[in-house]
Design an enzyme around this catalytic site. Structure first.
Site, mmCIF file in Angstrom:
data_model
loop_
_atom_site.group_PDB
_atom_site.id
_atom_site.type_symbol
_atom_site.label_atom_id
_atom_site.label_comp_id
_atom_site.label_asym_id
_atom_site.label_seq_id
_atom_site.Cartn_x
_atom_site.Cartn_y
_atom_site.Cartn_z
ATOM 1 N N GLU A 1 -2.627 6.619 1.197
ATOM 2 C CA GLU A 1 -3.772 5.994 0.510
ATOM 3 C C GLU A 1 -4.999 5.929 1.425
ATOM 4 O O GLU A 1 -6.121 6.199 0.981
ATOM 5 C CB GLU A 1 -3.371 4.601 0.012
ATOM 6 C CG GLU A 1 -2.353 4.667 -1.129
ATOM 7 C CD GLU A 1 -1.804 3.302 -1.531
ATOM 8 O OE1 GLU A 1 -0.974 3.264 -2.462
ATOM 9 O OE2 GLU A 1 -2.178 2.273 -0.928
ATOM 10 N N HIS B 1 -5.711 -4.529 -4.543
ATOM 11 C CA HIS B 1 -4.575 -3.615 -4.347
ATOM 12 C C HIS B 1 -4.202 -3.652 -2.870
ATOM 13 O O HIS B 1 -5.077 -3.732 -2.015
ATOM 14 C CB HIS B 1 -4.960 -2.168 -4.709
ATOM 15 C CG HIS B 1 -3.972 -1.171 -4.163
ATOM 16 N ND1 HIS B 1 -2.812 -0.852 -4.825
ATOM 17 C CD2 HIS B 1 -3.939 -0.491 -2.982
ATOM 18 C CE1 HIS B 1 -2.117 0.008 -4.084
ATOM 19 N NE2 HIS B 1 -2.779 0.247 -2.969
ATOM 20 N N ARG C 1 0.526 -8.110 1.432
ATOM 21 C CA ARG C 1 1.203 -8.339 0.143
ATOM 22 C C ARG C 1 1.421 -9.842 -0.078
ATOM 23 O O ARG C 1 1.276 -10.342 -1.194
ATOM 24 C CB ARG C 1 2.553 -7.602 0.089
ATOM 25 C CG ARG C 1 2.460 -6.088 0.264
ATOM 26 C CD ARG C 1 2.074 -5.300 -0.943
ATOM 27 N NE ARG C 1 2.863 -5.531 -2.116
ATOM 28 C CZ ARG C 1 2.636 -4.913 -3.281
ATOM 29 N NH1 ARG C 1 1.626 -4.033 -3.389
ATOM 30 N NH2 ARG C 1 3.368 -5.157 -4.339
ATOM 31 N N ASN D 1 -6.504 -7.812 -11.573
ATOM 32 C CA ASN D 1 -5.831 -8.704 -10.615
ATOM 33 C C ASN D 1 -6.399 -8.614 -9.195
ATOM 34 O O ASN D 1 -5.692 -8.835 -8.228
ATOM 35 C CB ASN D 1 -4.309 -8.503 -10.669
ATOM 36 C CG ASN D 1 -3.879 -7.115 -10.235
ATOM 37 O OD1 ASN D 1 -4.723 -6.302 -9.881
ATOM 38 N ND2 ASN D 1 -2.587 -6.853 -10.253
ATOM 39 N N TYR E 1 -3.491 6.304 -8.784
ATOM 40 C CA TYR E 1 -2.416 5.640 -9.532
ATOM 41 C C TYR E 1 -1.458 6.634 -10.196
ATOM 42 O O TYR E 1 -0.771 6.284 -11.158
ATOM 43 C CB TYR E 1 -3.000 4.673 -10.563
ATOM 44 C CG TYR E 1 -3.414 3.352 -9.945
ATOM 45 C CD1 TYR E 1 -2.481 2.506 -9.353
ATOM 46 C CD2 TYR E 1 -4.736 2.934 -9.962
ATOM 47 C CE1 TYR E 1 -2.845 1.295 -8.791
ATOM 48 C CE2 TYR E 1 -5.116 1.715 -9.394
ATOM 49 C CZ TYR E 1 -4.155 0.901 -8.817
ATOM 50 O OH TYR E 1 -4.518 -0.309 -8.260
ATOM 51 N N PHE F 1 0.560 1.458 -19.352
ATOM 52 C CA PHE F 1 -0.721 0.846 -18.985
ATOM 53 C C PHE F 1 -1.615 1.766 -18.154
ATOM 54 O O PHE F 1 -2.696 1.366 -17.732
ATOM 55 C CB PHE F 1 -0.483 -0.477 -18.234
ATOM 56 C CG PHE F 1 0.364 -0.363 -16.996
ATOM 57 C CD1 PHE F 1 -0.176 0.052 -15.786
ATOM 58 C CD2 PHE F 1 1.717 -0.691 -17.031
ATOM 59 C CE1 PHE F 1 0.595 0.156 -14.644
ATOM 60 C CE2 PHE F 1 2.508 -0.589 -15.885
ATOM 61 C CZ PHE F 1 1.938 -0.159 -14.697
ATOM 62 N N THR G 1 1.864 -9.448 -8.626
ATOM 63 C CA THR G 1 1.037 -8.584 -9.480
ATOM 64 C C THR G 1 0.472 -9.364 -10.669
ATOM 65 O O THR G 1 -0.704 -9.231 -11.013
ATOM 66 C CB THR G 1 1.879 -7.399 -9.995
ATOM 67 O OG1 THR G 1 2.503 -6.754 -8.879
ATOM 68 C CG2 THR G 1 1.030 -6.403 -10.765
ATOM 69 N N LYS H 1 -10.917 -4.939 -6.328
ATOM 70 C CA LYS H 1 -11.053 -4.277 -7.635
ATOM 71 C C LYS H 1 -12.321 -4.723 -8.380
ATOM 72 O O LYS H 1 -12.971 -5.715 -8.004
ATOM 73 C CB LYS H 1 -9.797 -4.571 -8.461
ATOM 74 C CG LYS H 1 -8.517 -3.970 -7.865
ATOM 75 C CD LYS H 1 -7.314 -4.178 -8.801
ATOM 76 C CE LYS H 1 -6.046 -3.555 -8.242
ATOM 77 N NZ LYS H 1 -4.894 -3.677 -9.188
HETATM 78 P P1 IDP Z 1 0.810 -4.057 -7.231
HETATM 79 O O1 IDP Z 1 -0.671 -3.804 -7.418
HETATM 80 O O2 IDP Z 1 1.113 -5.530 -7.139
HETATM 81 O O3 IDP Z 1 1.405 -3.237 -6.138
HETATM 82 P P2 IDP Z 1 2.039 -2.181 -9.114
HETATM 83 O O4 IDP Z 1 3.346 -2.408 -9.813
HETATM 84 O O5 IDP Z 1 1.984 -1.139 -8.051
HETATM 85 O O6 IDP Z 1 1.534 -3.603 -8.579
HETATM 86 O O7 IDP Z 1 0.990 -1.806 -10.261
HETATM 87 C C1 IDP Z 1 -0.261 -1.297 -9.939
HETATM 88 C C2 IDP Z 1 -1.312 -1.968 -10.777
HETATM 89 O O8 IDP Z 1 -1.097 -1.607 -12.146
HETATM 90 C C3 IDP Z 1 -1.272 -3.497 -10.768
HETATM 91 O O9 IDP Z 1 -1.953 -4.064 -9.701
HETATM 92 C C4 IDP Z 1 -1.908 -3.837 -12.083
HETATM 93 O O10 IDP Z 1 -3.331 -3.773 -11.964
HETATM 94 C C5 IDP Z 1 -1.443 -2.698 -12.985
HETATM 95 N N1 IDP Z 1 -0.263 -3.109 -13.744
HETATM 96 C C6 IDP Z 1 1.003 -3.192 -13.312
HETATM 97 N N2 IDP Z 1 1.832 -3.596 -14.291
HETATM 98 C C7 IDP Z 1 1.054 -3.739 -15.385
HETATM 99 C C8 IDP Z 1 1.330 -4.129 -16.722
HETATM 100 O O11 IDP Z 1 2.466 -4.401 -17.128
HETATM 101 N N3 IDP Z 1 0.241 -4.179 -17.557
HETATM 102 C C9 IDP Z 1 -1.024 -3.871 -17.142
HETATM 103 N N4 IDP Z 1 -1.309 -3.492 -15.887
HETATM 104 C C10 IDP Z 1 -0.293 -3.444 -15.017
#
Ligand code: IDP
Length: 140
Positions: free
Chosen positions: A128, A117, A87, A114, A51, A59, A93, A11
């Site tokens: 994807e 992905h 993972r 973070n 997304y 968010f 996350t 990212k």
């Molecule tokens: P993942 O990337 O660990 O699979 P997902 O739940 O699929 O997590 O969420 C996708 C992305 O959305 C996350 O990697 C993060 O960047 C963002 N995200 C998820 N939850 C939140 C939140 O509560 N606040 C802000 N961003 C979030």
């Protein structure tokens, strides 16, 4: 478990800090092979589509803005049990909850910035990968 492919994105928080190589080293150390890779600038439409599953989440707008805020590296990773393996290497996350030794524990700045992905299931991985790579661009 057979050899699997998963889709990965390094990212913008990571490309901005020049961490692509360090993230790739952790991917390779986990036994995964980078079988396709390209550095791109995501368009607004591409990020929104990618997304889409989160479109109703509060968010979503911030996530799309973040994902288009700088270059990303899109990748296909291959290996035994690649989806779960990646993972595990990514970590939780929310980096505050990520286990030591994971990519997010090492590098992530926040729950949105973070660092990586990774696909969460075989169906999403295939879908994807197809958004960014044709079969002839993946060399296993
Ligand atoms: P993942 O990337 O660990 O699979 P997902 O739940 O699929 O997590 O969420 C996708 C992305 O959305 C996350 O990697 C993060 O960047 C963002 N995200 C998820 N939850 C939140 C939140 O509560 N606040 C802000 N961003 C979030």
């Amino acid at each position: 478990m057979a050899v699997q492919r998963t889709f990965s994105i390094i990212k913008p928080d990571a490309t901005k800090r020049n961490l692509t190589g360090k993230v790739n080293a952790m991917i390779e150390d986990a036994g995964l092979r980078i079988v396709a890779q390209r550095r791109i600038q995501l368009s607004d439409a591409q990020a929104k589509r990618f997304y889409e599953v989160h479109a109703e989440r509060p968010f979503y707008g911030d996530l799309v803005n973040f994902m288009t805020s700088g270059p990303v590296v899109v990748q296909v990773l291959e290996g035994e049990n690649a989806i779960a393996t990646y993972r595990n290497v990514m970590g939780a996350t929310n980096p505050a909850e990520a286990d030591a030794g994971t990519i997010r524990a090492a590098f992530a700045e926040s729950i949105d910035a973070n660092t990586v992905h990774g696909s969460d299931a075989p169906e999403t991985a295939a879908e994807e990968i197809a958004q960014f790579f044709s079969d002839d661009q993946i060399v296993g």
